[in-house]
Design a protein around this motif. Sequence first.
Motif, PDB file in Angstrom:
ATOM      1  N   SER A   1      11.531  -0.090 -17.625  1.00  0.00           N
ATOM      2  CA  SER A   1      11.525   1.092 -16.752  1.00  0.00           C
ATOM      3  C   SER A   1      11.945   2.343 -17.511  1.00  0.00           C
ATOM      4  N   THR A   2      12.695   2.153 -18.595  1.00  0.00           N
ATOM      5  CA  THR A   2      13.141   3.304 -19.410  1.00  0.00           C
ATOM      6  C   THR A   2      11.942   4.082 -19.933  1.00  0.00           C
ATOM      7  N   ALA A   3      10.888   3.360 -20.320  1.00  0.00           N
ATOM      8  CA  ALA A   3       9.702   4.027 -20.876  1.00  0.00           C
ATOM      9  C   ALA A   3       8.833   4.657 -19.804  1.00  0.00           C
ATOM     10  N   LEU A   4       9.048   4.251 -18.546  1.00  0.00           N
ATOM     11  CA  LEU A   4       8.173   4.704 -17.454  1.00  0.00           C
ATOM     12  C   LEU A   4       8.917   5.544 -16.417  1.00  0.00           C
ATOM     13  N   ILE A   5      10.118   5.964 -16.746  1.00  0.00           N
ATOM     14  CA  ILE A   5      10.940   6.700 -15.781  1.00  0.00           C
ATOM     15  C   ILE A   5      10.220   7.951 -15.276  1.00  0.00           C
ATOM     16  N   GLY A   6      10.251   8.133 -13.959  1.00  0.00           N
ATOM     17  CA  GLY A   6       9.628   9.318 -13.358  1.00  0.00           C
ATOM     18  C   GLY A   6       8.160   9.152 -13.030  1.00  0.00           C
ATOM     19  N   LYS A   7       7.544   8.069 -13.448  1.00  0.00           N
ATOM     20  CA  LYS A   7       6.114   7.881 -13.192  1.00  0.00           C
ATOM     21  C   LYS A   7       5.896   7.178 -11.848  1.00  0.00           C
ATOM     22  N   THR A   8       4.771   7.502 -11.222  1.00  0.00           N
ATOM     23  CA  THR A   8       4.465   6.981  -9.892  1.00  0.00           C
ATOM     24  C   THR A   8       3.280   6.031  -9.946  1.00  0.00           C
ATOM     25  N   TYR A   9       3.414   4.923  -9.229  1.00  0.00           N
ATOM     26  CA  TYR A   9       2.388   3.887  -9.201  1.00  0.00           C
ATOM     27  C   TYR A   9       2.142   3.437  -7.763  1.00  0.00           C
ATOM     28  N   THR A  10       1.068   2.695  -7.570  1.00  0.00           N
ATOM     29  CA  THR A  10       0.762   2.148  -6.250  1.00  0.00           C
ATOM     30  C   THR A  10       1.348   0.749  -6.125  1.00  0.00           C
ATOM     31  N   ILE A  11       2.053   0.519  -5.017  1.00  0.00           N
ATOM     32  CA  ILE A  11       2.540  -0.837  -4.716  1.00  0.00           C
ATOM     33  C   ILE A  11       1.472  -1.519  -3.869  1.00  0.00           C
ATOM     34  N   LYS A  12       0.801  -2.494  -4.456  1.00  0.00           N
ATOM     35  CA  LYS A  12      -0.229  -3.189  -3.674  1.00  0.00           C
ATOM     36  C   LYS A  12       0.354  -4.365  -2.887  1.00  0.00           C
ATOM     37  N   TYR A  13       1.402  -5.005  -3.481  1.00  0.00           N
ATOM     38  CA  TYR A  13       1.958  -6.184  -2.826  1.00  0.00           C
ATOM     39  C   TYR A  13       3.475  -6.185  -2.941  1.00  0.00           C
ATOM     40  N   LYS A  14       4.090  -6.847  -1.971  1.00  0.00           N
ATOM     41  CA  LYS A  14       5.540  -6.970  -1.913  1.00  0.00           C
ATOM     42  C   LYS A  14       5.901  -8.454  -1.841  1.00  0.00           C
ATOM     43  N   TYR A  15       6.937  -8.861  -2.580  1.00  0.00           N
ATOM     44  CA  TYR A  15       7.384 -10.252  -2.616  1.00  0.00           C
ATOM     45  C   TYR A  15       8.886 -10.310  -2.365  1.00  0.00           C
ATOM     46  N   THR A  16       9.321 -11.362  -1.685  1.00  0.00           N
ATOM     47  CA  THR A  16      10.745 -11.539  -1.431  1.00  0.00           C
ATOM     48  C   THR A  16      11.200 -12.870  -2.009  1.00  0.00           C
ATOM     49  N   CYS A  17      12.223 -12.812  -2.879  1.00  0.00           N
ATOM     50  CA  CYS A  17      12.796 -14.025  -3.465  1.00  0.00           C
ATOM     51  C   CYS A  17      13.706 -14.714  -2.455  1.00  0.00           C
TER      52      CYS A  17
ATOM     53  N   GLY B   1       0.774  -1.248   0.000  1.00  0.00           N
ATOM     54  CA  GLY B   1       0.000   0.000   0.000  1.00  0.00           C
ATOM     55  C   GLY B   1       0.797   1.285   0.000  1.00  0.00           C
ATOM     56  N   HIS B   2       1.971   1.311  -0.624  1.00  0.00           N
ATOM     57  CA  HIS B   2       2.790   2.523  -0.735  1.00  0.00           C
ATOM     58  C   HIS B   2       2.825   2.996  -2.183  1.00  0.00           C
ATOM     59  N   GLN B   3       3.348   4.208  -2.369  1.00  0.00           N
ATOM     60  CA  GLN B   3       3.561   4.736  -3.708  1.00  0.00           C
ATOM     61  C   GLN B   3       5.017   4.503  -4.106  1.00  0.00           C
ATOM     62  N   ALA B   4       5.222   4.211  -5.378  1.00  0.00           N
ATOM     63  CA  ALA B   4       6.572   3.974  -5.889  1.00  0.00           C
ATOM     64  C   ALA B   4       6.790   4.788  -7.153  1.00  0.00           C
ATOM     65  N   THR B   5       7.915   5.481  -7.219  1.00  0.00           N
ATOM     66  CA  THR B   5       8.291   6.232  -8.410  1.00  0.00           C
ATOM     67  C   THR B   5       9.480   5.544  -9.064  1.00  0.00           C
ATOM     68  N   ILE B   6       9.353   5.247 -10.346  1.00  0.00           N
ATOM     69  CA  ILE B   6      10.439   4.563 -11.060  1.00  0.00           C
ATOM     70  C   ILE B   6      11.564   5.558 -11.315  1.00  0.00           C
ATOM     71  N   GLU B   7      12.756   5.209 -10.835  1.00  0.00           N
ATOM     72  CA  GLU B   7      13.877   6.152 -10.907  1.00  0.00           C
ATOM     73  C   GLU B   7      15.086   5.610 -11.653  1.00  0.00           C
ATOM     74  N   LYS B   8      15.140   4.306 -11.919  1.00  0.00           N
ATOM     75  CA  LYS B   8      16.322   3.738 -12.551  1.00  0.00           C
ATOM     76  C   LYS B   8      15.979   3.088 -13.879  1.00  0.00           C
ATOM     77  N   LEU B   9      16.851   3.299 -14.848  1.00  0.00           N
ATOM     78  CA  LEU B   9      16.666   2.748 -16.181  1.00  0.00           C
ATOM     79  C   LEU B   9      17.110   1.281 -16.225  1.00  0.00           C
ATOM     80  N   GLY B  10      16.611   0.596 -17.237  1.00  0.00           N
ATOM     81  CA  GLY B  10      17.112  -0.741 -17.532  1.00  0.00           C
ATOM     82  C   GLY B  10      16.477  -1.885 -16.769  1.00  0.00           C
ATOM     83  N   TYR B  11      15.527  -1.575 -15.902  1.00  0.00           N
ATOM     84  CA  TYR B  11      14.804  -2.636 -15.200  1.00  0.00           C
ATOM     85  C   TYR B  11      13.516  -2.958 -15.968  1.00  0.00           C
ATOM     86  N   SER B  12      13.067  -4.206 -15.854  1.00  0.00           N
ATOM     87  CA  SER B  12      11.826  -4.600 -16.527  1.00  0.00           C
ATOM     88  C   SER B  12      10.689  -4.755 -15.538  1.00  0.00           C
TER      89      SER B  12
END
Length: 347
Positions: A304-320, A279-290
Amino acid sequence: MAEASVGTSIPDLSEWQGKLTATEVQNLKKTVPFIILRVQYGSDYKDVDFANNAALCEKYGLKYGVYSFSQYLSTADAKTEAKDLYSRAPDAAFYVNDYEDQTVTSGTTNSATSAWYTALRAKVPHKRILFYSYASFTNSYAATAMKKYDGYWLAAYTSSQPTVAHDLWQYTDDWYASALSQDVDASVKHSQNTSWFLSSRAISYNKIVTTAKKGYTIWKSLAFTSKNGTTVVGKNYTAKYYYDHYNGSTYYSLYGKNGKWVGYANKSAMSVMSATSYGHQATIEKLGYSLWNNFLWAKAKYSSTALIGKTYTIKYKYTCGNGRVYYSLYDGNTWMGYINANAVSVS
């Protein structure tokens, strides 16, 4: 004449009952849950009516398991008998080692009976394998080996249910089978339902799992005879099925990103990719991630290159399993994909 409720008795049949007809098989289908057919007497003698009877069962949809009246002399001989049983009845719903004569002359009976199971398990990883005998005989000759089997088919011609743990009880040798117009051996289910005998040992799972521990063997079969590599921490798979093994451990059947089967791995090496509400907001700040469609990294939704600077809602978090964190991003109600936590700033 022994009697049991109509629809519950399960006949086991061999050439001694004669060659089944189409009519008999169709009538059996109406009156019994399934049947059990003898395939062989040791490896050298093939039941003369099995091929005919099995073909009719398959034609008319009568489910059947099979048994071998075992006569193995050694561990090597037991393996041969088990493999011959499979080669002669590859389409059976389940398999039974009918071991009621002490025939082993080389090595121990327990080791031979265990080898029979192991050899067949390599051929039928998904099907049930049962052990058949009398309680006194089992306790004397195969008590240790029998524990490996999926179930116990107990022979006991008694008037009441035996107290010995069992899954199938052969309670009589003179049950009148109306479909056959003759008396036959018959059993009733005890601790399991019909589907347990006829369905796969595999339990559907279909969850994404990630390797949390390295160095565990990935097996090609649940007989553990050959390997397909070892586990690497942080690698993700789809666990389509799991198996509760006779050794007390659970094994996942793993599939890779292209749907290709990888092998069986011990559950202890894996962790389930479970969601934690965030339930947090996330802004994409780094290039080259998918932003990925799934955790198998099979296909990216966005860069992430196409979405740099845009903010989205994080609904869920996962740990590998390797400690990497991924967020599930949403733009309003639109799911964007999974992205590595290192690619975003969180507010």
